[in-house]
Design a protein around this motif. Structure first.
Motif, PDB file in Angstrom:
ATOM      1  N   UNK A 241       1.176  -9.382  -3.210  1.00  0.00           N
ATOM      2  CA  UNK A 241      -0.261  -9.468  -2.927  1.00  0.00           C
ATOM      3  C   UNK A 241      -0.503 -10.002  -1.518  1.00  0.00           C
ATOM      4  N   UNK A 242       0.233 -11.021  -1.122  1.00  0.00           N
ATOM      5  CA  UNK A 242       0.088 -11.600   0.219  1.00  0.00           C
ATOM      6  C   UNK A 242       0.388 -10.583   1.326  1.00  0.00           C
ATOM      7  N   UNK A 243       1.192  -9.588   1.013  1.00  0.00           N
ATOM      8  CA  UNK A 243       1.598  -8.599   2.008  1.00  0.00           C
ATOM      9  C   UNK A 243       0.897  -7.251   1.833  1.00  0.00           C
ATOM     10  N   UNK A 244      -0.247  -7.244   1.145  1.00  0.00           N
ATOM     11  CA  UNK A 244      -1.115  -6.068   1.016  1.00  0.00           C
ATOM     12  C   UNK A 244      -0.432  -4.884   0.340  1.00  0.00           C
ATOM     13  N   UNK A 245       0.469  -5.189  -0.596  1.00  0.00           N
ATOM     14  CA  UNK A 245       1.085  -4.148  -1.411  1.00  0.00           C
ATOM     15  C   UNK A 245       0.314  -4.040  -2.725  1.00  0.00           C
TER      16      UNK A 245
ATOM     17  N   UNK B 110      -3.093   1.349   0.602  1.00  0.00           N
ATOM     18  CA  UNK B 110      -2.015   1.417   1.607  1.00  0.00           C
ATOM     19  C   UNK B 110      -0.671   1.683   0.939  1.00  0.00           C
ATOM     20  N   UNK B 111      -0.411   0.995  -0.178  1.00  0.00           N
ATOM     21  CA  UNK B 111       0.859   1.189  -0.875  1.00  0.00           C
ATOM     22  C   UNK B 111       0.901   2.555  -1.534  1.00  0.00           C
ATOM     23  N   UNK B 112      -0.197   2.960  -2.162  1.00  0.00           N
ATOM     24  CA  UNK B 112      -0.228   4.265  -2.819  1.00  0.00           C
ATOM     25  C   UNK B 112       0.055   5.395  -1.842  1.00  0.00           C
ATOM     26  N   UNK B 113      -0.421   5.249  -0.613  1.00  0.00           N
ATOM     27  CA  UNK B 113      -0.194   6.310   0.368  1.00  0.00           C
ATOM     28  C   UNK B 113       1.200   6.244   0.981  1.00  0.00           C
TER      29      UNK B 113
ATOM     30  N   UNK C  68       7.682   6.517   1.075  1.00  0.00           N
ATOM     31  CA  UNK C  68       8.437   5.599   1.914  1.00  0.00           C
ATOM     32  C   UNK C  68       9.172   4.572   1.054  1.00  0.00           C
ATOM     33  N   UNK C  69       8.520   4.097   0.011  1.00  0.00           N
ATOM     34  CA  UNK C  69       9.149   3.163  -0.928  1.00  0.00           C
ATOM     35  C   UNK C  69      10.388   3.798  -1.551  1.00  0.00           C
TER      36      UNK C  69
END
Length: 127
Positions: A86-90, A107-110, A114-115
């Motif tokens: 959460x702190x890292x905007x994931x 941001x994570x969904x897009x 990459x993950x």
């Protein structure tokens, strides 16, 4: 400047468009996300558990207790990883305390591709 052979004159290239600037901002954002995911997932001891959490939340939102049960991890361990993500905007949340639900950020969904790429390069298996 470019030489226009057919007209025998120099031409000044058109200035960068908004689309060009957007492209470069997107590449920079993607590169910063790559670095962040390498740090959170590929480069740390807890990376495998964070990967499992992100993939679980991609399937459906959950609270800490649900994640702990689903992943068979200690509640405090899950809580620690959720805080880091959460702190890292994931991750983002809705609700509070015990009922707080976790979701992937836009941001994570897009950047799920990459993950997956980083997980593969770091030889992390999803259990």
């Amino acid at each position: 400047m470019e030489v226009n052979e057919s007209a025998n004159r120099y031409t000044i290239p058109e200035p960068a468009t908004d689309a060009t600037h957007e492209y470069h901002r997107g590449r920079q954002a993607s590169e910063s996300m790559r670095q962040l995911l390498w740090w959170l997932i590929g480069g740390t001891q807890g990376g495998k558990n964070r990967l499992r959490i992100v993939r679980s939340l991609n399937r459906r939102p959950m609270n800490t207790n649900q994640l702990s049960n689903e992943l068979d991890l200690n509640y405090k361990t899950v809580q620690h990883h959720l805080e880091m993500l959460e702190e890292n905007d994931v991750l983002t949340t809705t609700g509070d305390e015990y009922g707080k639900m976790y979701f992937l950020t836009d941001r994570m969904e897009s950047n799920l591709d990459l993950l997956d790429e980083i997980a593969e390069q770091a030889s992390l298996d999803d259990d």
